[in-house]
Motif scaffolding. Sequence first.
Motif, PDB file in Angstrom:
ATOM      1  N   VAL A 117      95.911  -3.119 134.617  1.00 21.48           N
ATOM      2  CA  VAL A 117      96.682  -3.976 135.525  1.00 21.48           C
ATOM      3  C   VAL A 117      95.757  -4.962 136.234  1.00 21.48           C
ATOM      4  O   VAL A 117      96.043  -6.172 136.308  1.00 21.48           O
ATOM      5  CB  VAL A 117      97.469  -3.132 136.550  1.00 21.48           C
ATOM      6  CG1 VAL A 117      98.076  -4.026 137.634  1.00 21.48           C
ATOM      7  CG2 VAL A 117      98.561  -2.324 135.870  1.00 21.48           C
TER       8      VAL A 117
ATOM      9  N   GLN B 290     103.744  -3.949 140.050  1.00 24.94           N
ATOM     10  CA  GLN B 290     102.397  -4.456 139.803  1.00 24.94           C
ATOM     11  C   GLN B 290     102.359  -5.982 139.772  1.00 24.94           C
ATOM     12  O   GLN B 290     101.280  -6.568 139.768  1.00 24.94           O
ATOM     13  CB  GLN B 290     101.877  -3.916 138.464  1.00 24.94           C
ATOM     14  CG  GLN B 290     101.585  -2.431 138.451  1.00 24.94           C
ATOM     15  CD  GLN B 290     102.836  -1.565 138.550  1.00 24.94           C
ATOM     16  OE1 GLN B 290     103.890  -1.948 138.057  1.00 24.94           O
ATOM     17  NE2 GLN B 290     102.710  -0.420 139.200  1.00 24.94           N
TER      18      GLN B 290
ATOM     19  N   ASP C  15      95.619   1.600 135.574  1.00 21.25           N
ATOM     20  CA  ASP C  15      95.300   0.821 136.780  1.00 21.25           C
ATOM     21  C   ASP C  15      94.252  -0.243 136.488  1.00 21.25           C
ATOM     22  O   ASP C  15      94.351  -1.386 136.965  1.00 21.25           O
ATOM     23  CB  ASP C  15      94.812   1.752 137.890  1.00 21.25           C
ATOM     24  CG  ASP C  15      95.903   2.700 138.368  1.00 21.25           C
ATOM     25  OD1 ASP C  15      97.099   2.361 138.204  1.00 21.25           O
ATOM     26  OD2 ASP C  15      95.570   3.789 138.892  1.00 21.25           O
TER      27      ASP C  15
END
Length: 299
Positions: free
Chosen positions: A234, A145, A231
């Motif tokens: 992030v 990431q 997600d």
Amino acid sequence: MQKRTGTYTLIAALCATLFLLPGCGEQVLVFHPVGPVGQVEKQMIILSIVMVSIVVIPVIALLWVIVVRYRDTPDNPTPYRPEWSESRTLEFLWWAVPIVIIGVLGFVTVQKTFALVRPPGKVINPLTIQVTSLDWKWLFQYPGQKIATVNYCEIPANRPIEFVLTSNAPMNSFWVPQLGGQEYTMPGMAMKLWLEADQPGVYFGSGANFSGEGFSHMHFHVIARPQSDFDHWVQRIKSTAPPLTTQQYAVLAQRTIVQPMSFSTNQPGLFEKIVSQDGGMYMRRDLMKGKVNTHVGTD
């Protein structure tokens, strides 16, 4: 008689206090696991307690019986047998029982420990997190990431997590009681630990190896979220947090105590550089190509 009763009461109170003290810390969380690794380790702990109790409880009971039965009092009817020296039955019991217990514990421990070296369940899409213990803080890097955090990490629930661990400070030990562990972090070495959270939640983590003045501050939280929430987290870190620069890492590497921090970027190759400094005791050439040669193990 009243004095003797008071003594027994004091002893009972002290025993009860010792029994309750473990509940005062986070260590009791090992009995409330939320992942497959933690479940296995809880089973091993319970098995050890049961097997050891087979010896400990009878020994304590026999100690009480011997003290009461053979005490030196005028009205004690127990026969005096100065020539008695041995009993083959008793010799067999106190040798055979411990041998069986050690054999069972050894077999189960080896079997379960080597099983934990591999990922829990089927690995479909594992998440890799590079963990570095510093004085006195924890740095978490997400190479996939391209973000980093300090003193906290977020993971998706129901997804195997591959923690790759090293140290840029004295040796420490990475421990998240409810998920499993612990695994050592050592300079010049990359260790691997597979964990997984069965459900979303916030789980306490800590350094479990004394590392100096700020040791008591080396704790963190592992936050497990559904994959979609992870997600989103992030993306939010990428858009709002500052980057992890060389200068910022140099500040983190100093002996300081800091609050949780987030970084929108990580430095490519930083983890490998930390491991390979001073020669990297357990590193090979493939490390310099971006692959960490991990020494795998669990404690």
